[in-house]
Design a protein around this motif. Structure first.
Motif, PDB file in Angstrom:
ATOM      1  N   ASP A  44       0.799  -1.216   0.000  1.00 50.05           N
ATOM      2  CA  ASP A  44       0.000   0.000   0.000  1.00 50.05           C
ATOM      3  C   ASP A  44       0.836   1.273   0.000  1.00 50.05           C
ATOM      4  OD1 ASP A  44       0.664  -0.603   2.655  1.00 50.05           O
ATOM      5  OD2 ASP A  44      -1.405  -0.931   3.233  1.00 50.05           O
ATOM      6  N   TRP A  45       2.149   1.135   0.039  1.00 53.67           N
ATOM      7  CA  TRP A  45       3.042   2.292  -0.121  1.00 53.67           C
ATOM      8  C   TRP A  45       4.129   1.938  -1.123  1.00 53.67           C
ATOM      9  CZ3 TRP A  45       2.913   7.262   1.399  1.00 53.67           C
ATOM     10  CH2 TRP A  45       2.011   7.622   2.420  1.00 53.67           C
ATOM     11  N   ILE A  46       4.270   2.762  -2.151  1.00 54.19           N
ATOM     12  CA  ILE A  46       5.390   2.676  -3.094  1.00 54.19           C
ATOM     13  C   ILE A  46       6.323   3.808  -2.682  1.00 54.19           C
ATOM     14  CG2 ILE A  46       6.092   2.799  -5.513  1.00 54.19           C
ATOM     15  CD1 ILE A  46       4.146   0.449  -4.913  1.00 54.19           C
ATOM     16  N   ILE A  47       7.518   3.468  -2.250  1.00 56.49           N
ATOM     17  CA  ILE A  47       8.450   4.450  -1.694  1.00 56.49           C
ATOM     18  C   ILE A  47       9.717   4.471  -2.533  1.00 56.49           C
ATOM     19  CG2 ILE A  47       9.751   5.146   0.354  1.00 56.49           C
ATOM     20  CD1 ILE A  47       7.666   3.600   2.032  1.00 56.49           C
ATOM     21  N   THR A  48      10.134   5.657  -2.915  1.00 55.93           N
ATOM     22  CA  THR A  48      11.328   5.800  -3.731  1.00 55.93           C
ATOM     23  C   THR A  48      12.006   7.116  -3.401  1.00 55.93           C
ATOM     24  OG1 THR A  48      12.153   5.581  -6.004  1.00 55.93           O
ATOM     25  CG2 THR A  48      10.109   6.843  -5.707  1.00 55.93           C
ATOM     26  N   ASN A  63       1.531   7.256 -10.258  1.00 55.58           N
ATOM     27  CA  ASN A  63       0.520   8.301 -10.344  1.00 55.58           C
ATOM     28  C   ASN A  63      -0.498   7.984 -11.440  1.00 55.58           C
ATOM     29  OD1 ASN A  63      -0.315  10.892  -9.239  1.00 55.58           O
ATOM     30  ND2 ASN A  63       0.143  11.706 -11.268  1.00 55.58           N
ATOM     31  N   GLU A  64      -0.032   7.461 -12.557  1.00 51.68           N
ATOM     32  CA  GLU A  64      -0.923   7.101 -13.656  1.00 51.68           C
ATOM     33  C   GLU A  64      -1.853   5.943 -13.281  1.00 51.68           C
ATOM     34  OE1 GLU A  64       1.175   6.528 -17.344  1.00 51.68           O
ATOM     35  OE2 GLU A  64       2.330   8.375 -17.045  1.00 51.68           O
ATOM     36  N   LEU A  65      -1.444   5.120 -12.329  1.00 51.56           N
ATOM     37  CA  LEU A  65      -2.256   3.963 -11.919  1.00 51.56           C
ATOM     38  C   LEU A  65      -3.297   4.297 -10.845  1.00 51.56           C
ATOM     39  CD1 LEU A  65       0.532   1.257 -11.846  1.00 51.56           C
ATOM     40  CD2 LEU A  65      -1.399   1.377 -13.449  1.00 51.56           C
ATOM     41  N   LYS A  66      -3.246   5.500 -10.320  1.00 50.75           N
ATOM     42  CA  LYS A  66      -4.153   5.845  -9.216  1.00 50.75           C
ATOM     43  C   LYS A  66      -5.619   5.852  -9.639  1.00 50.75           C
ATOM     44  CE  LYS A  66      -1.014   7.950  -6.073  1.00 50.75           C
ATOM     45  NZ  LYS A  66      -0.643   9.058  -5.267  1.00 50.75           N
ATOM     46  N   GLU A  67      -5.907   6.149 -10.901  1.00 49.04           N
ATOM     47  CA  GLU A  67      -7.298   6.092 -11.369  1.00 49.04           C
ATOM     48  C   GLU A  67      -7.798   4.651 -11.387  1.00 49.04           C
ATOM     49  OE1 GLU A  67      -8.637   8.085 -14.942  1.00 49.04           O
ATOM     50  OE2 GLU A  67      -7.256   9.735 -14.515  1.00 49.04           O
ATOM     51  N   ARG A  74      -0.460   4.424  -1.851  1.00 45.43           N
ATOM     52  CA  ARG A  74       0.062   5.798  -1.803  1.00 45.43           C
ATOM     53  C   ARG A  74       1.530   5.769  -2.201  1.00 45.43           C
ATOM     54  NH1 ARG A  74      -1.654   8.555   3.615  1.00 45.43           N
ATOM     55  NH2 ARG A  74      -1.109  10.377   2.417  1.00 45.43           N
ATOM     56  N   THR A  75       2.035   6.935  -2.553  1.00 44.86           N
ATOM     57  CA  THR A  75       3.440   7.043  -2.951  1.00 44.86           C
ATOM     58  C   THR A  75       4.176   7.999  -2.017  1.00 44.86           C
ATOM     59  OG1 THR A  75       2.912   8.834  -4.500  1.00 44.86           O
ATOM     60  CG2 THR A  75       2.968   6.594  -5.385  1.00 44.86           C
ATOM     61  N   ALA A  76       5.446   7.709  -1.830  1.00 45.63           N
ATOM     62  CA  ALA A  76       6.299   8.581  -1.022  1.00 45.63           C
ATOM     63  C   ALA A  76       7.617   8.791  -1.748  1.00 45.63           C
ATOM     64  CB  ALA A  76       6.551   7.974   0.352  1.00 45.63           C
ATOM     65  N   ALA A 103       3.779  12.930  -5.651  1.00 50.20           N
ATOM     66  CA  ALA A 103       3.885  12.018  -4.506  1.00 50.20           C
ATOM     67  C   ALA A 103       2.887  12.411  -3.421  1.00 50.20           C
ATOM     68  CB  ALA A 103       5.304  12.033  -3.951  1.00 50.20           C
ATOM     69  N   ASP A 104       2.357  11.409  -2.747  1.00 48.28           N
ATOM     70  CA  ASP A 104       1.433  11.659  -1.642  1.00 48.28           C
ATOM     71  C   ASP A 104       2.162  12.184  -0.406  1.00 48.28           C
ATOM     72  OD1 ASP A 104      -1.047  10.669  -2.870  1.00 48.28           O
ATOM     73  OD2 ASP A 104      -0.026   8.729  -2.836  1.00 48.28           O
ATOM     74  N   PHE A 105       3.428  11.835  -0.308  1.00 52.68           N
ATOM     75  CA  PHE A 105       4.209  12.221   0.867  1.00 52.68           C
ATOM     76  C   PHE A 105       5.653  12.441   0.437  1.00 52.68           C
ATOM     77  CE2 PHE A 105       6.975  11.061   4.445  1.00 52.68           C
ATOM     78  CZ  PHE A 105       6.471  11.886   5.436  1.00 52.68           C
TER      79      PHE A 105
END
Length: 190
Positions: A44-48, A63-67, A74-76, A103-105
């Motif tokens: 549930d978190w993709i972090i990079t 981000n493109e996959l969020k739809e 979420r992304t960080a 990014a969400d965070f």
């Protein structure tokens, strides 16, 4: 909660200097497939990080996959130090800032500008201790800057349950064949 650290080659290490490069299309395809697999496996978190190349492309692909996967992940973007990327040219800084906004965070591990390699080691430790697994677009036969992350992840994974998935150049070539075949089949179906 399950968190995946994604990192890999810088764009220049792959010979990609333009977002319209066919190689980037393939990498975007691979990243999306890997992110989908991760989400469907419970991540549930993709972090990079914020490096130009795999790290920024990961945020963009996610981000493109969020739809398609609303509210499922979420992304960080975690940066090793304050003012990261400030020495890049204007075009690269603009792309970085645009990607960072996706990014969400976002956060910095060190609240100081770059001072020493110790900050990069602290970044690696932070990433390992705040994720549950790693995905590297990296080929051991073609060294690059990701070697440092790979070495640390491997050292950690040898002593702890920490799954590491590697995407090699052979994997990228197989994905390229699959991707372009699917494009060609799409044109034949029309």
């Amino acid at each position: 909660m399950s968190r995946l650290w994604v990192t890999g080659y810088r764009g220049y290490e792959l010979g990609i200097f333009d977002n319209k490069d066919k190689k980037k299309e393939v990498i975007d395809y691979v990243l999306k497939q890997e992110i989908i697999t991760a989400i469907e496996s419970g991540v549930d978190w993709i972090i990079t990080g914020g490096q130009m190349g795999i790290e920024q492309w990961t945020i963009q692909a996610a981000n493109e996959l969020k739809e398609e996967y609303p509210g499922e992940f979420r992304t960080a973007m975690i940066l090793p130090f304050k003012e990261f990327g400030s020495n890049w040219n204007e075009v690269n800084q603009a792309m970085y800032n645009q990607t960072k906004l996706m990014a969400d965070f976002t956060a910095e591990v060190s609240n100081l500008p770059y001072q020493s390699p110790k900050q990069l080691k602290n970044y690696q430790e932070f990433m390992i201790s705040h994720t549950d697994s790693a995905l590297l677009v990296y080929d051991l036969d073609n060294p690059g800057k990701t070697q440092y992350d790979y070495n640390r992840i491997k050292e950690f994974a040898d002593k702890h349950p920490y799954p590491l998935k590697m995407i090699s150049f052979d994997d990228l070539q197989n994905s390229a064949d699959e991707y372009f075949e699917s494009l060609n089949n799409g044109f034949q179906d029309e």
